[in-house]
Structure formats: C-alpha cells, structure tokens
Enzyme design. Structure first.
Site, short mmCIF file in Angstrom:
data_model
loop_
_atom_site.label_atom_id
_atom_site.label_comp_id
_atom_site.label_asym_id
_atom_site.label_seq_id
_atom_site.Cartn_x
_atom_site.Cartn_y
_atom_site.Cartn_z
N LEU A 76 142.28 33.75 23.53
CA LEU A 76 141.25 34.36 22.64
C LEU A 76 141.76 33.74 21.31
O LEU A 76 142.76 33.56 20.90
CB LEU A 76 141.45 35.94 22.38
CG LEU A 76 140.80 36.90 23.72
CD1 LEU A 76 141.24 38.05 23.33
CD2 LEU A 76 139.50 36.66 23.97
N ASP A 77 140.60 33.26 20.39
CA ASP A 77 141.18 32.62 19.11
C ASP A 77 141.61 33.71 18.32
O ASP A 77 141.69 34.71 18.64
CB ASP A 77 139.70 32.15 18.47
CG ASP A 77 139.10 31.07 19.27
OD1 ASP A 77 139.84 30.16 20.09
OD2 ASP A 77 138.12 30.48 19.14
N PRO A 78 142.46 33.24 17.29
CA PRO A 78 143.15 34.26 16.44
C PRO A 78 142.29 35.25 16.01
O PRO A 78 142.73 36.29 15.71
CB PRO A 78 143.66 33.18 15.35
CG PRO A 78 143.94 31.97 15.87
CD PRO A 78 142.94 31.86 17.13
#
Length: 331
Positions: A76-78
């Site tokens: 998951l992206d930050p």
C-alpha cells in the site's frame, strides 16, 4: 462490509472422497499450537495508517513479535490506509497465495469538472470486467500494457465532483490509474483523492489490528505471561489460505507431500467442489493444518470419479517434514 465471495470461488462446499480419521499423536490443530509456534506460523491483519510504507509496518511487526522474518500481502502506498495482512515466520512460505488474491477498496475519485450523475454511473459501469491498464510512472512493476479484472465497481455516493466507490479487483490493479481512465472517458479528467483497502483474499475489516493493540498484547505476554490477547490478534496462517480451493488428506499422505511429492488420489479425504484443472489449491491435514500449495491436475469431477492418478502437483511446501509418520517407501 462486503463478503469476499464477490470476487472468489465458493470453496467451502466440500465433496467427501474417502472416510478417514486422524491420529492425535501427530500434528496439532492450528489454534492449539504452543504460543511461540503459534506466532511463528501466524498472520496478523494490520490496519495500516497514513504515513509509513508497507515495508516499514512489516518490519515493525516482525521486530515487535521477535520473528526472524515477515512479509506482507501486497504494498500500500504511504498515503493509503487499510488492510495489510502480515505473514510471520514460517507462514511467509504461503504469502504468494495472499499476494495474488482479490482485493477490495473504498475510493474517493475527484473529477475535474461538473458531470451529470447519470453519466458518471454509466461510465463507471463500463469499467467492470477485464480492462487494459498500463501501470503509472511511479509504480513497483514494469510499465507495460496488461489486463486486470474489475469484479465489481459500486458507486456509493456522488457529491459535487467527488465520487465514492467500492471496487473489487484482481491483484495488481492500480486504483489511481482506474480513476484517471474513468476521468478520460467522461471527458473531464479525474484523479484518486483518497483510498482505503477493505479486503484482501479472505481478510476483511472485522479482523483488523492496530499496531498499538499489537504492542499492548506483546507486553502482556512478555511481561505478565498472559498470551490470551496475542492469540486473539495473531491468527493461524491457515486463515490466510481459506479463500483457496482445498484438498484434505489422510495422515498417511502428509509426510510425502511435505517432502515435495505429488498427491495421488488415494491420499484424498475430501476436496472443494469448485476445483478446476490447473487451479492453485491448498492442501490441509484432517486437523486443519496447512501442508502445501499445489497445482491441480484434475477437476472436481475427475477427483470424485477416479480411484488413482495424480490429483495435484506440489509447488510450495509449508509444513515441515517428519511431523507426521513416514508411510511411504523410497524406490
């Protein structure tokens, strides 16, 4: 909450092939494993917050629980929140089964102009089924055209230029690219404003665990000897395979599969009715322990009617050998 059945087969309908019992002297039901073994063969469904990367969260969980290794089920992206199942210790052998499983997201798409609601809903409906995607420039994979399946795309709410959607999709689908493409079809442009993952394979939001709660449970166990909270938050790795078609095998067949042998039909006790040839399947003992990930050589009808032959080929062994007795002879 939406059931994962919306993007997976009904794997719980079982067909009994042979009757068999299990010997209590060998193996152990997953929930009854001693705590250190339980952790080292567990999975924890972390509720990832905005900010850290998936790799950072996984490293924190690894260090917190004192396991040698851990792996997550898909980055998951930050700035993205939600489900991040983390496989612990020996359970990392099965991480490919989760990483390639279907995903569900709640997404806010921002359109760049005012568009009638009817037109928005119609455009979104066109994006169900197989779609072409080229990963965005900033991505973890090679930028080449590929096909990804959108199992469902439900428009939940439209407020001005903001569209709230629930999307069930194949692993590797980029939601920010999906929003961009919907904007192109509408002729106004669009981008993903907010994203939360709400489903990964068999895991849903009702099993989410915060890092704070996990830390508290670790302290209770390490300082007070109370493992009860930790057992609630860490789940047996077998739950991470429950979305796959399955085959249950006899005690006498377990050790051979643990040593990489293919599974023959006489070793089967029961199997999922949905199995198709070449499916990835999970093989379990009668006690519910994961033995291996295999590739099916027969469909369900063949498994039911054949009395011999290779049922599936072992691709990834999960259980250690010699836990069950050796009941086969080397040639």
């Amino acid at each position: 909450m939406v059931s994962s059945k919306r993007f997976s087969k009904d794997v719980d309908i079982m067909v009994e092939k042979f009757h068999a019992t299990t010997n209590a002297a060998y193996g152990c039901p997953p929930r009854d494993r001693p705590i250190l073994e339980y952790i080292n063969m567990g999975v924890v469904n972390i509720d990832k917050a905005t900010g850290p990367t998936s790799h950072e969260v996984t490293a924190w969980v690894r260090d917190m629980l004192g396991v040698k290794k851990a792996g997550h089920s898909g980055s998951l992206d930050p700035h993205v929140t939600g489900l991040l199942p983390v496989m612990l210790g020996k359970a990392t052998k099965a991480i490919s089964a989760l990483r390639l499983s279907g995903k569900e997201y709640i997404c806010v798409m921002h359109l760049h102009d005012d568009i009638p609601e009817r037109k928005i809903r119609k455009a979104c409906k066109e994006f169900t089924g197989p779609i072409y995607q080229t990963p965005p420039i900033i991505s973890a994979v090679k930028r080449q055209l590929r096909i990804r399946n959108i199992y469902y795309l439900d428009v939940l709410e439209i407020e001005g230029r903001e569209v709230l959607m629930r999307v069930g999709c194949e692993a590797g689908t980029y939601l920010r690219k999906l929003c961009h493409d919907i904007g192109l079809v509408l002729g106004c442009g669009g981008h993903m404003k907010q994203l939360r993952r709400t489903g990964t394979g068999p895991f849903r939001e009702d099993t989410l665990v915060s890092l704070y709660d996990l830390k508290d449970a670790c302290v209770f166990w390490q300082e007070d000897g109370d493992e009860s909270e930790l057992r609630k938050l860490v789940r047996p790795m077998e739950e991470g395979l429950s979305h796959l078609p399955k085959i249950i095998i006899r005690d006498s067949a377990v050790d051979a599969v643990c040593r990489g042998a293919s599974l023959a039909v006489p070793g089967i006790v029961s199997f999922s009715k949905c199995i198709k040839k070449d499916d990835k399947i999970a093989v379990f003992t009668l006690k519910g322990e994961a033995v291996a990930l295999c590739r099916s050589s027969m469909d369900a009808d063949e498994l039911e009617n054949e009395s011999h032959g290779i049922a599936c080929v072992t691709e990834r062994v999960i259980m250690d050998a010699a836990i069950y007795p050796r009941c086969w002879k080397a040639k």
